[in-house]
Scaffold this active site. Structure first.
Site, short mmCIF file in Angstrom:
data_model
loop_
_atom_site.label_atom_id
_atom_site.label_comp_id
_atom_site.label_asym_id
_atom_site.label_seq_id
_atom_site.Cartn_x
_atom_site.Cartn_y
_atom_site.Cartn_z
CG ASP A 1 -76.26 86.40 86.27
OD1 ASP A 1 -76.78 87.23 85.51
OD2 ASP A 1 -75.11 86.53 86.73
CE LYS B 1 -74.60 89.69 85.74
NZ LYS B 1 -73.57 88.72 86.12
CB CYS C 1 -74.23 88.00 89.99
SG CYS C 1 -72.74 87.46 89.11
#
Length: 200
Positions: free
Chosen positions: A8, A106, A151
């Site tokens: 990310d 996701k 994450c």
């Protein structure tokens, strides 16, 4: 075979973004260097619909960082972030993407959040990352990126559960809450994970 998972590195998680991780931009050059040590490099990308239920804006009288029950799971509510096809959801321009073989999106289901690069938070749907790594005969993963206490941590924990040797690259990630991340690292080590500032 070892693989690097870059989590990310998106505009909304970089200072100036809607859910900025403090100093999140400071790790990008290091991640670019680390990539050179890996034959297999993959990335994850938060990719939310605009009506995602993890957004505080979708709930009356709720604010970002409130915690609610969302379909039976504890859910931290976030500012709107990484909305599909917006600039905030794009990978940051300074991230070298030349070695990234595949990007696993996701958080696409509006009813459930997805911190891990492998599964949603209820482990109901897989992203395809595990199958990809199996196909490439990967046995060891190194996880870096943003944010360390969400994450990155959940991706690394799921890797352990799936049987990979799993390492969090401590100097190549930044946390929303660095103090809480200390406890998470202790838990990760207790489950068999490794914390490293370098590539073993």
């Amino acid at each position: 075979m070892k693989a690097l998972i870059i989590v990310d590195i998106q505009n909304d998680f970089i200072p100036g973004g809607s859910l900025a991780v403090p100093d999140g931009d400071k790790i990008i050059s290091r991640i670019n260097e680390i990539q050179k040590k890996f034959e297999i490099v993959v990335a994850t990308q938060d990719w939310h619909p605009a009506n995602h239920k993890s957004f505080a804006s979708q709930h009356e009288d709720k604010n970002p960082f409130d915690v609610i029950d969302l379909n039976g799971l504890q859910q931290t509510l976030w500012p709107d972030h990484c909305i599909q096809s917006t600039k905030g959801a794009e990978l940051h321009k300074d991230l070298n993407t030349n070695k990234i073989e595949a990007i696993f999106r996701k958080g696409t289901n509006p009813e459930i959040d997805s911190y891990s690069g492998f599964f949603d938070n209820g482990h109901k749907k897989a992203t395809g990352l595990h199958g990809y790594l199996q196909e490439r005969k990967v046995t060891s993963v190194f996880v870096c990126g943003l944010a360390a206490d969400f994450c990155v941590y959940y991706t690394a924990m799921d890797a352990l559960t799936l049987g990979y040797e799993s390492t969090i690259l401590d100097e190549s990630t930044k946390a929303i809450d660095p103090i809480h991340f200390i406890d998470l690292k202790d838990n990760f080590r207790a489950k068999g994970g490794k914390i490293s500032s370098y590539i073993l």
